[in-house]
Write an enzyme that holds these catalytic residues in place. Structure first.
Site: not given
Ligand SMILES: [Zn+2]
Length: 708
Positions: A497, A500
C-alpha cells in the site's frame, strides 16, 4: 526500538495551497465543506465535518459544477485548450472536496447515515456525470480541439490530456444518438444503485454470517484473547455464553490456519463460501445477475460485443483475447503447482493418520505444518519481530529513505476521524515537504475489508495542490497495552500500500486528470508491487525485524529461511487468484442474452471449463462477495494484478542488476515513472524507464511456474 531513526531534523517548509479561484457556493459557513480547508495541504478538517454536512455539500457541489460546465459549453468564444480543457480541470472543486472525504470514509469509517446517503447519492452522482459526458455542446468543443490537436502547439502532457478527454467522452457515450443517451443514463443510474447494494450487502453479511459456536473447546488453537473477543462479540449479539467469529473479505479466513477442530474449520469455510448466496436479506445473487445483464446492455449500446471488450479497450491489455490468453497460459502450470503442494499436505495428513482427504478448509492449517517441516520455522515465530510501529518506521519508511531520500515526522496536531489514525509529514531529500501521509492500519466493524490507498488531495501544478495520501489496512487491533504483531502477509501489505502512496506522493504533473494513480487499472498495481521488494531486502529486513521485547535482531538463520520460503504456497496463491480473475472475465464476456439464471452453477461451470476447479483451492473471492468486481472499479479488471506483476518482476530484476537499494536507482524510477502519474501512455512510460518492453520470465520464475 529507535523510532527516531528517520525522523526529519530540518524545519518544515511551509506551503500555502495556492487555491485556484473557486465560484461562490450557497452553503452556510457552518458547513465544513463550504470553503477549502485551511489546514496544511488542504488536509480535511475531520473534527469539523458533521454527518449532516455531506448531503447539502453534494447537492451544492453538483449544482455549482453543473453551472460551471454549462458556462464552458455555452461559451461564445471558439473553443481553446484553455477555455475548455483547462476550465474543466479547474471546475468542480467543492464537489471533489466532499466526494474525496465521503468516498474515503464510506469505506474506512462508515455509519448508518453514510449508508443511507450513499444509497441516495449513487444514482444522482451517476446522473451528474452523465449530464457532463453526454452534453453535446461540450463534446463538440472537445472534438473540435481534438481534431486539430496537431496544430495547437501543446506541450506533451496537455496533448495527452486532450486525447484523454476525447476518449473519456466517447467511451461515456458522447457519440450516441439522443435516444440512446437516455437509455445509457437509465442504465448508469441503475448500475450505480446495484453497486451500492452489493457493497452494503457484503459489509452486513460479514456480521450476519458469523460462525457461532457453543463452547470454548471448539475454538482450540485460537489465542485466549481471540476467544475472549469472540465471546464478547457473541454477547453483543444477545448470545451470551456463545462465541462469534465474523467472516470477512477473502474466501480464506485467518482462523483457518489455527483452529485444530476440523469440523469447526469446515463450518467456518462453509460460512465464508456461502456469503451472499444463501438467501436472506443480504443475498447478492440477484444483484449480480442484474449487474451482469445491465453491463452487457451498456456495452452493446456503446458498440461492443460484451462488457469486457468495452472495459479492456482502454487498458494496456486492450482485448479480452489478450487477457484470456494470459489467464489460460498461467492456469495449467499454476494448478499443477497447487496439486503438488496439495500432495505434500496430504502426506502430512496421512503421516498423522488423519484418515481424510485434503479439503479447502484444511489447506492453511496444514500448509503451515509443511512450511514448518520444510523450512523449519512457523509463521508465528516471525510475528514478535514484526511489530507494527517498528515495521513502519524502520521498515517501510526506512526503505523509502534509502531508495528515495524521504524522511517522515509524525504529527499529532491534525484532526483524525478515529483515534487510531496516524499522520506524518513527508519530506523530500532536499528538506522540502512533499506530502502528508495518513496511516489507518486497524480493522474496525465499520471499515470494509482488504487494504487500499486513497488520495484526499491529489497533486496538481495547475491547482497548486500537494498530496494528502492515506493507506488503509485491516490489522486486528490488540488489547490495550499489547503490541501489534503482524503476520508476514500484513507486513507485505503495508509495503504494498505504501507503494501506491509513493505513486500518489511523487506525482509531479500539471493536470488533476493525470495525477498519481490515475493510470490504467492493469498498470496501477505495478508500483505498489515493486515496493513489496523492500520488505525482504536484507538491508531493510535486518533493520526492522527486531524482537518487540528484547530488541534482538531476528536470527540470521530465521531471516534466511524467510527469504528461502518466498515461493512457498505460490501454487495456492496463484490458483486462487486466477480462479477469481477467470470468474470476473466470464461474467463480463457474456452478452445480455447469455446471462445465466443460476449464479453458483455458472460459477462452477466457468471454473471447470478453465481447468481451475481444484476443490482444495477455491477462488480467492466467489462471485457474491467479489466487491472488487461488482462494487469496486475492477470489473473485468481483476486480472490486472497479475498483468502488472509482469512489469513489477522485471523492475525488481532491473533494481538488482543495477546494484539494488541505491538512491540513483530510486531516483530514476521516480523520475521516469512514479512522478509521471497518468500523463503519458503507460507502456511507453515503462519502456522509457526500462529501456525495453517487459519480459515475462522474471514473473514465471517468481511464481514458481517455470518447472513443467
Ligand atoms: Zn494494490
Amino acid at each position: 526500538m529507535n523510532t527516531n531513526l528517520i525522523i526529519a531534523a530540518g524545519v518544515a517548509a511551509v506551503f500555502s495551497v495556492a487555491h485556484a479561484a473557486e465560484p461562490a457556493s450557497m452553503l452556510p459557513a457552518s458547513n465544513a465543506f463550504a470553503k477549502a480547508s485551511t489546514l496544511p495541504f488542504g488536509y480535511p478538517p475531520f473534527d469539523q465535518i458533521k454527518n449532516e454536512d455531506y448531503g447539502p455539500a453534494f447537492a451544492e457541489g453538483m449544482r455549482v459544477n453543473a453551472a460551471e460546465i454549462e458556462a464552458i459549453a455555452n461559451n461564445k468564444q471558439p473553443a481553446t485548450f484553455e477555455n475548455t480543457i483547462v476550465a474543466m480541470e479547474k471546475a468542480g472543486q467543492l464537489l471533489s472536496r466532499v466526494s474525496s472525504v465521503f468516498g474515503n470514509l464510506s469505506g474506512a469509517n462508515t455509519n448508518d447515515s453514510f449508508k443511507a446517503l450513499e444509497r441516495e447519492l449513487s444514482p444522482k452522482l451517476a446522473a451528474h456525470s452523465d449530464a457532463i459526458r453526454l452534453n453535446a455542446k461540450l463534446y463538440a468543443r472537445i472534438k473540435s480541439l481534438y481534431d486539430k490537436r496537431a496544430k495547437l502547439h501543446l506541450d506533451a502532457e496537455s496533448l495527452y490530456v486532450l486525447e484523454r478527454y476525447n476518449t473519456d467522452f466517447v467511451r461515456a457515450g458522447a457519440k450516441l444518438s439522443n435516444a440512446d443517451k437516455e437509455k445509457l443514463k437509465a442504465l448508469n443510474s441503475e448500475l450505480a444503485q446495484l453497486s451500492t447494494s452489493f457493497a452494503q450487502n457484503v459489509l452486513e453479511e460479514a456480521n450476519a454470517s458469523a460462525l457461532i459456536v457453543d463452547t470454548r473447546e471448539e475454538l482450540a488453537g485460537m489465542s485466549d484473547k481471540a476467544i475472549d473477543a469472540a465471546a464478547a462479540d457473541a454477547a453483543k449479539r444477545g448470545l451470551a455464553g456463545k462465541f462469534a467469529i465474523p467472516v470477512v473479505n477473502t474466501t480464506g479466513q485467518a482462523n483457518l490456519a489455527v483452529l485444530t477442530n476440523r469440523a469447526v474449520r469446515e463450518r467456518l469455510m462453509a460460512a465464508s463460501l456461502a456469503r451472499g448466496s444463501h438467501g436472506g436479506k443480504y443475498d447478492n445473487t440477484q444483484v449480480v445477475l442484474k449487474t451482469a445483464k445491465l453491463r452487457a446492455e451498456k456495452a452493446a449500446l456503446l458498440g461492443y460485443a460484451n462488457y469486457a471488450a468495452y472495459s479492456l479497450e482502454d487498458q494496456t491489455a486492450h482485448t479480452p483475447e489478450a487477457v484470456n490468453k494470459m489467464l489460460s497460459e498461467f492456469a495449467r502450470p499454476a494448478v499443477a503447482n497447487a496439486r503438488k503442494e496439495g500432495a505434500e499436505i496430504q502426506a502430512v495428513i496421512d503421516k498423522e493418520n488423519g484418515g481424510f482427504q485434503l479439503a479447502a478448509h484444511d489447506w492453511s492449517f496444514y500448509s503451515d505444518k509443511v512450511r514448518a517441516e520444510r523450512f523449519n520455522f512457523d509463521q508465528n515465530q516471525l510475528r514478535p519481530y514484526f511489530e507494527l510501529n517498528n515495521v513502519l518506521t524502520n521498515g517501510v519508511f526506512f526503505a523509502a529513505n534509502k531508495v528515495y531520500g524521504l524522511t517522515f515526522k509524525e504529527r499529532k496536531d491534525l484532526p483524525v476521524y478515529d483515534p487510531d489514525v496516524r499522520v506524518w509529514d513527508v519530506f523530500d531529500a532536499d528538506g522540502k515537504q512533499l506530502a502528508i501521509f495518513i496511516g489507518d492500519y486497524y480493522a474496525r466493524s465499520n471499515k470494509r475489508g482488504g487494504a487500499w490507498m486513497n488520495a484526499y488531495v491529489s497533486q496538481s501544478k495547475l491547482m497548486g495542490t500537494h498530496p494528502v495520501i492515506a493507506n488503509h489496512l485491516n490489522i486486528p487491533k490488540p488489547n490495550a497495552g499489547e503490541p501489534t504483531l503482524l503476520t508476514y502477509d500484513e507486513l507485505r501489505t503495508a509495503f504494498h500500500e505504501f507503494g501506491h502512496a509513493l505513486h500518489g506522493m511523487f506525482s509531479d504533473v500539471n493536470y488533476p486528470r493525470c495525477a498519481g494513480t490515475r493510470v490504467p487499472r492493469d498498470f496501477v498495481e505495478f508500483p505498489s508491487q515493486v515496493n513489496e521488494m523492500w520488505s525482504v531486502w536484507p538491508e531493510v529486513l535486518s533493520n526492522y525485524a527486531k524482537h518487540y521485547q528484547t530488541g534482538e535482531p531476528m536470527p540470521q538463520a530465521l531471516l534466511d529461511k524467510v527469504i528461502a520460503s518466498k515461493k512457498f504456497n505460490e501454487g495456492y496463491r496463484t490458483t486462487e487468484y486466477l480462479a477469481a480473475s477467470i470468474l470476473d472475465q466470464k461474467w463480463h464476456q457474456l452478452d445480455a442474452s447469455q446471462i445465466p439464471a443460476d449464479v453458483l452453477a455458472f460459477e462452477a461451470a466457468s471454473l471447470k471449463a478453465a481447468g481451475v476447479d481444484y476443490a482444495p483451492v477455491p477462488p480467492r473471492y466467489r462471485t457474491t462477495y467479489f466487491s472488487h468486481v461488482f462494487a469496486g472499479g475492477y470489473s473485468a479488471g481483476y486480472y490486472g494484478y497479475l498483468w502488472s506483476e509482469k512489469l513489477d518482476a522485471d523492475t525488481v530484476n532491473w533494481f538488482t542488476e543495477n546494484g539494488g537499494m541505491l538512491r540513483k536507482n530510486g531516483d530514476w524510477f521516480r523520475k521516469m515513472l512514479l512522478s509521471r502519474g497518468g500523463s503519458m501512455d503507460a507502456m511507453q512510460m515503462f519502456r522509457n524507464f526500462r529501456g525495453r518492453d517487459a519480459r515475462i520470465e522474471p514473473l514465471l520464475e517468481r511464481r514458481g511456474l517455470t518447472e513443467k
